[in-house]
Design a protein around this motif. Sequence first.
Motif, PDB file in Angstrom:
ATOM      1  N   LYS A  44       0.853  -1.196   0.000  1.00 54.85           N
ATOM      2  CA  LYS A  44       0.000   0.000   0.000  1.00 54.85           C
ATOM      3  C   LYS A  44       0.883   1.237   0.000  1.00 54.85           C
ATOM      4  O   LYS A  44       1.660   1.445   0.918  1.00 54.85           O
ATOM      5  N   ARG A  45       0.791   2.036  -1.040  1.00 56.17           N
ATOM      6  CA  ARG A  45       1.633   3.220  -1.160  1.00 56.17           C
ATOM      7  C   ARG A  45       0.930   4.419  -0.526  1.00 56.17           C
ATOM      8  O   ARG A  45       0.022   5.008  -1.108  1.00 56.17           O
TER       9      ARG A  45
ATOM     10  N   ALA B 175     -12.165   6.006  -3.478  1.00 55.53           N
ATOM     11  CA  ALA B 175     -11.488   6.279  -4.753  1.00 55.53           C
ATOM     12  C   ALA B 175     -11.374   5.012  -5.586  1.00 55.53           C
ATOM     13  O   ALA B 175     -11.546   5.030  -6.814  1.00 55.53           O
ATOM     14  N   LYS B 176     -11.075   3.907  -4.906  1.00 58.08           N
ATOM     15  CA  LYS B 176     -10.923   2.626  -5.609  1.00 58.08           C
ATOM     16  C   LYS B 176     -12.254   2.119  -6.143  1.00 58.08           C
ATOM     17  O   LYS B 176     -12.357   1.670  -7.285  1.00 58.08           O
ATOM     18  N   GLU B 177     -13.289   2.200  -5.313  1.00 53.00           N
ATOM     19  CA  GLU B 177     -14.595   1.671  -5.717  1.00 53.00           C
ATOM     20  C   GLU B 177     -15.221   2.468  -6.847  1.00 53.00           C
ATOM     21  O   GLU B 177     -15.864   1.902  -7.742  1.00 53.00           O
ATOM     22  N   PHE B 178     -15.016   3.793  -6.842  1.00 49.91           N
ATOM     23  CA  PHE B 178     -15.688   4.641  -7.825  1.00 49.91           C
ATOM     24  C   PHE B 178     -14.740   5.187  -8.897  1.00 49.91           C
ATOM     25  O   PHE B 178     -15.143   6.006  -9.723  1.00 49.91           O
ATOM     26  N   ASN B 179     -13.472   4.751  -8.878  1.00 48.14           N
ATOM     27  CA  ASN B 179     -12.489   5.109  -9.901  1.00 48.14           C
ATOM     28  C   ASN B 179     -12.360   6.621 -10.089  1.00 48.14           C
ATOM     29  O   ASN B 179     -12.431   7.156 -11.191  1.00 48.14           O
ATOM     30  N   ILE B 180     -12.165   7.312  -8.958  1.00 43.71           N
ATOM     31  CA  ILE B 180     -11.991   8.760  -8.974  1.00 43.71           C
ATOM     32  C   ILE B 180     -10.803   9.113  -8.091  1.00 43.71           C
ATOM     33  O   ILE B 180     -10.245   8.257  -7.407  1.00 43.71           O
ATOM     34  N   SER B 181     -10.420  10.376  -8.113  1.00 44.52           N
ATOM     35  CA  SER B 181      -9.414  10.889  -7.177  1.00 44.52           C
ATOM     36  C   SER B 181     -10.120  11.801  -6.176  1.00 44.52           C
ATOM     37  O   SER B 181     -10.974  12.602  -6.562  1.00 44.52           O
ATOM     38  N   ILE B 182      -9.753  11.664  -4.900  1.00 47.47           N
ATOM     39  CA  ILE B 182     -10.475  12.340  -3.831  1.00 47.47           C
ATOM     40  C   ILE B 182      -9.529  13.161  -2.965  1.00 47.47           C
ATOM     41  O   ILE B 182      -8.479  12.674  -2.555  1.00 47.47           O
ATOM     42  N   LEU B 183      -9.917  14.390  -2.699  1.00 50.88           N
ATOM     43  CA  LEU B 183      -9.324  15.176  -1.618  1.00 50.88           C
ATOM     44  C   LEU B 183     -10.312  15.153  -0.476  1.00 50.88           C
ATOM     45  O   LEU B 183     -11.415  15.713  -0.584  1.00 50.88           O
ATOM     46  N   LEU B 184      -9.957  14.485   0.630  1.00 52.79           N
ATOM     47  CA  LEU B 184     -10.780  14.494   1.833  1.00 52.79           C
ATOM     48  C   LEU B 184     -10.177  15.521   2.779  1.00 52.79           C
ATOM     49  O   LEU B 184      -9.096  15.327   3.339  1.00 52.79           O
ATOM     50  N   LYS B 185     -10.872  16.640   2.931  1.00 56.41           N
ATOM     51  CA  LYS B 185     -10.328  17.774   3.671  1.00 56.41           C
ATOM     52  C   LYS B 185     -10.340  17.514   5.170  1.00 56.41           C
ATOM     53  O   LYS B 185     -11.235  16.860   5.704  1.00 56.41           O
TER      54      LYS B 185
ATOM     55  N   ALA C 134      -6.312  10.831  -2.509  1.00 57.75           N
ATOM     56  CA  ALA C 134      -6.234   9.397  -2.792  1.00 57.75           C
ATOM     57  C   ALA C 134      -6.779   9.080  -4.178  1.00 57.75           C
ATOM     58  O   ALA C 134      -7.675   9.750  -4.685  1.00 57.75           O
ATOM     59  N   ASP C 135      -6.199   8.029  -4.784  1.00 57.97           N
ATOM     60  CA  ASP C 135      -6.798   7.420  -5.968  1.00 57.97           C
ATOM     61  C   ASP C 135      -6.908   5.918  -5.709  1.00 57.97           C
ATOM     62  O   ASP C 135      -6.816   5.472  -4.564  1.00 57.97           O
ATOM     63  N   ASN C 136      -7.059   5.120  -6.769  1.00 61.54           N
ATOM     64  CA  ASN C 136      -7.287   3.683  -6.551  1.00 61.54           C
ATOM     65  C   ASN C 136      -6.017   2.907  -6.200  1.00 61.54           C
ATOM     66  O   ASN C 136      -6.084   1.734  -5.841  1.00 61.54           O
ATOM     67  N   LYS C 137      -4.849   3.562  -6.263  1.00 56.26           N
ATOM     68  CA  LYS C 137      -3.595   2.871  -5.969  1.00 56.26           C
ATOM     69  C   LYS C 137      -2.790   3.513  -4.850  1.00 56.26           C
ATOM     70  O   LYS C 137      -2.072   2.825  -4.131  1.00 56.26           O
ATOM     71  N   ARG C 138      -2.877   4.827  -4.702  1.00 53.03           N
ATOM     72  CA  ARG C 138      -1.967   5.533  -3.794  1.00 53.03           C
ATOM     73  C   ARG C 138      -2.696   6.575  -2.966  1.00 53.03           C
ATOM     74  O   ARG C 138      -3.793   7.026  -3.333  1.00 53.03           O
ATOM     75  N   VAL C 139      -2.051   6.950  -1.867  1.00 54.12           N
ATOM     76  CA  VAL C 139      -2.623   7.956  -0.973  1.00 54.12           C
ATOM     77  C   VAL C 139      -1.519   8.923  -0.576  1.00 54.12           C
ATOM     78  O   VAL C 139      -0.382   8.514  -0.305  1.00 54.12           O
ATOM     79  N   TRP C 140      -1.859  10.201  -0.529  1.00 50.00           N
ATOM     80  CA  TRP C 140      -0.955  11.238  -0.029  1.00 50.00           C
ATOM     81  C   TRP C 140      -1.595  11.854   1.206  1.00 50.00           C
ATOM     82  O   TRP C 140      -2.734  12.324   1.156  1.00 50.00           O
TER      83      TRP C 140
END
Length: 521
Positions: A226-227, A417-427, A434-440
Amino acid sequence: MNEIVWPTIDSKHLIVDSKQMLIVEKEMFSDGMPQEALMEKAGIQISRWLLKKKPLLKNGITVFIGPGHNGGDGAVIARELFLKGFYVQVWCPFPIKKTLTNDHLHYLTSIGVTKLVEPPDANRKDLWIDAVFGNNQTRKVDDKLIKLFNQKFHKKSGKVISIDIPTGLCPDKGEPFLEDAVKADYTLAIGLYKIGLTQDSALPFIGELHHIDIGIPTSKLSKVEKRIFKVTYKDIKNIDLPSLPKNSNKYQRGRTLIISGSEKYPGAAYLALKGAISSGAGFISAVLPEIVAESIWQVAPEIVLKETMQSKQNGNASLFSALKNINLSAYDSLVVGPGIGIDNDDWQKSKDYLMAFGGLLILDADALNRISESKLGANFFLERKFKTWITPHSKEFQRLFPNITSDTKLGLAHFAAKEFNISILLKGANSIVADNKRVWQLFGTDSQTARAGLGDLLSGFIAGSSAIDLNFCRNITTDFFAKYVLLHSFAASKCKKGSNASAIGDELSKLIRNIKTRQIS
């Protein structure tokens, strides 16, 4: 691009859960690294960190030695500080279980370190070092021990330092196992940051978070599945923004469309446009409520007004009448949402235009609220076949994804992000991208970014910045998203004119200009 390009994979950036950390350590041991050597390295590195902060040590040190290898780390620290001439005493609140820790403890007493038989006095001004459980704690801890530590913390009679994880804090959830955990002035994360330490819920317990390098090989880090990356303001210097050819015209320097505002929330439109302008995008268009459209030329004459939005009696904006007259394919990015209000009938009419948009769609605020109340709900993201970024805060996220569960906000963002194939900023205090592979995970950012209007500014900035970068590399990845969010927060922290969104927009313009000037030079 399948490989992460920012930040680099190293021990300062990688975040792991407790099991992943144990796996990394076991692999090092199986390759021949003695446990004794790793304990020595951790203890000595922490001692060096402490010796750089000698005011912490001037009134003596009490080390709380736990039953396992975290206690062994504490024993090495006690030894090193004692040998440097500091007054050191140790206390073992639980029976020692690990042979190696016990050996270190026997050596301490043989060289003259005092071993207490009763709990230390919380009123003394000595430094307390919490080396009780660390990464291996999995259950509740004696409440009396936690109360003793926190008595010292609240009285401010000397500092408290936790080694790896404050006692009583779950290393994976970042929450106390029971009602409370040790509140530390400093937490020193050994080897790699544990996921619990970077969660918003951990902030009351960890104090200042610092990394202790124990030399984990890059080959081991690259195998972590998990990155998850920790990014801070220090990573600004490693951000490279794509440089477009000098002969690019305005249309080749990013084309973005901002759909924002309503009679109810006119200011949101101006702030989103301010964010887009600060990005340096070449061509910025807008769809605005009539009340804003009438005067926008006075405050932002560079904006091209495409359409106006009618407002319902409740003041919310109607998108459909404007969208049906616009060729969205002319734009690289499109942001919808800040201040538009909620209108379910209007969303049903408008959604097909947004679903068909082939560029980057950025959805914020009321656009997300409209989706959560619509018939499709979050399935909107599955039906849309093009790149989509969203920017919810916690309550908006819960409304959008009521069935997504996780022990941490980081997990929530990644699973959605993984389930819906999007990129998310959770404030949040430590915002997550996050996206379906990585999280910052953004960490150590300025609390000034938690202020009305700054989310609108951010949405516009993301729209303008992504439009520029899409002209350089058509398939920008989610690390670009994380960069934009970090830059926005950094501008807020450096703004000397104030913490309002308008002033921070000006600071953001200067920041972007400085970064691109640095790259050119």
